[in-house]
Design an enzyme around this catalytic site. Sequence first.
Site, short mmCIF file in Angstrom:
data_model
loop_
_atom_site.label_atom_id
_atom_site.label_comp_id
_atom_site.label_asym_id
_atom_site.label_seq_id
_atom_site.Cartn_x
_atom_site.Cartn_y
_atom_site.Cartn_z
N GLU A 45 0.83 -1.21 0.00
CA GLU A 45 0.00 0.00 0.00
C GLU A 45 0.86 1.26 0.00
O GLU A 45 0.57 2.22 -0.70
CB GLU A 45 -0.93 0.02 1.23
N CYS A 209 -15.78 3.70 -20.44
CA CYS A 209 -16.99 4.09 -21.20
C CYS A 209 -16.63 4.86 -22.47
O CYS A 209 -17.45 5.01 -23.36
CB CYS A 209 -17.92 4.91 -20.32
N CYS A 217 -18.19 -0.92 -19.06
CA CYS A 217 -18.36 -0.51 -17.66
C CYS A 217 -19.73 -0.95 -17.16
O CYS A 217 -20.75 -0.60 -17.77
CB CYS A 217 -18.22 1.00 -17.55
N CYS A 223 -24.21 5.85 -14.12
CA CYS A 223 -23.12 6.80 -13.80
C CYS A 223 -23.53 8.23 -14.20
O CYS A 223 -23.70 8.54 -15.38
CB CYS A 223 -21.84 6.38 -14.54
S1 SF4 Z 1 -18.01 4.60 -13.79
FE1 SF4 Z 1 -18.79 6.19 -15.16
S2 SF4 Z 1 -16.97 7.37 -15.75
FE2 SF4 Z 1 -16.27 5.46 -14.86
S3 SF4 Z 1 -15.97 4.09 -16.59
FE3 SF4 Z 1 -18.04 3.74 -15.83
S4 SF4 Z 1 -19.38 5.09 -17.00
FE4 SF4 Z 1 -17.29 5.79 -17.29
#
Ligand code: SF4
Length: 352
Positions: A45, A209, A217, A223
Amino acid sequence: MSEKVMIFSEVKNFTQDLIDWQKKLGRHDLPWQKNRTAYRVWLSEIMLQQTQVSTVLNRYDEFLKIFPTVERLGAATVDEVLAQWSGMGYYTRARNLHRCAQSVMTDHDGVFPSDPKVLESLPGIGRSTAAAVAVFAYGKRAAILDGNVKRVLARIWGFDQDLTKTLHTNQLWSHAENLLPHKKSDLIAYTQGLMDFGATHCTQYQPACIDPQKGSCPFKKSCVAYLSERINQIPLKVKKVKVEKIDMTWWVMIHQDQVLLEKRPEKGIWAGLWCFPESQELVKEPSQAMPAFKHVLTHRQMTIKPIKVHLKKRVRLQENQQWFSLNDVGGLGLPKPMSLFLKSLDLVRDGE
Ligand code: SF4
């Protein structure tokens, strides 16, 4: 801004989806995931805090060979620890590593505490690192919130507040705690999943994404940052700190097969590491200015100007200075540009 409780909307199945994602697509073969003792977890860590995984992979086993136990690490000198840390940067980590090992030996009978609050009181261990050690080594229920995790949570929940403010990080901490799985047996996969997802998928630039090469994702449909096209705005980036420009002179003084080095002060740039002196008493031998080069630290841009002098006689030593054989300098705690510079010099041949 007044104190207020932040309400995070429900993202259905986030915790379970992340656990499933980790089991299928997360990382499972990193050396610190095997034989998860508190010492091994803690070391990984700290190393991973400001150093890339690929670099840590090259250094982790090597470090453990030299310091296989917290006892051996605590008994070493700080110079020995700094020497092993050479090239990984952010040397305060190495000094704290050493102090922490000594504290575990003297204050905790050689055993890392399992309570995250007690772990957090040790040198160099912050709240997120304490939680990671408590989860991975002791199966405790504790939330992590390092930079990667902040980004993941902030994006998915559209949390666009300034995270340099304690009020806002505290809100995110509470949210991270609420998301913890109820089953103890899921804690490791969940915590590892958060780390892996932030490091490999929801990356700062080009997250999954946007970049299909990173895979899909599982949180795309919920999101907030993605749906509102604010991936680049969340988490909020605060104004950059001004970069300080520093000019530094290195007096590369060579006598036969030895070189003069000076231990830097305990505070400031490269604290406690060995470097060339920045000034010198008058030497009569001709000096040779070498090409200057740049070295960039987080908030500093350094221009280093080396000046080489081959001495017929050794100069008088100033405070914290010492002559070292060229064969021995590799074993010292050196800043990265020093190691690279020394490798690029053929001092022995030059000195003939
Ligand atoms: S959490 Fe949101 S920003 Fe992150 S990869 Fe997934 S869709 Fe994209």
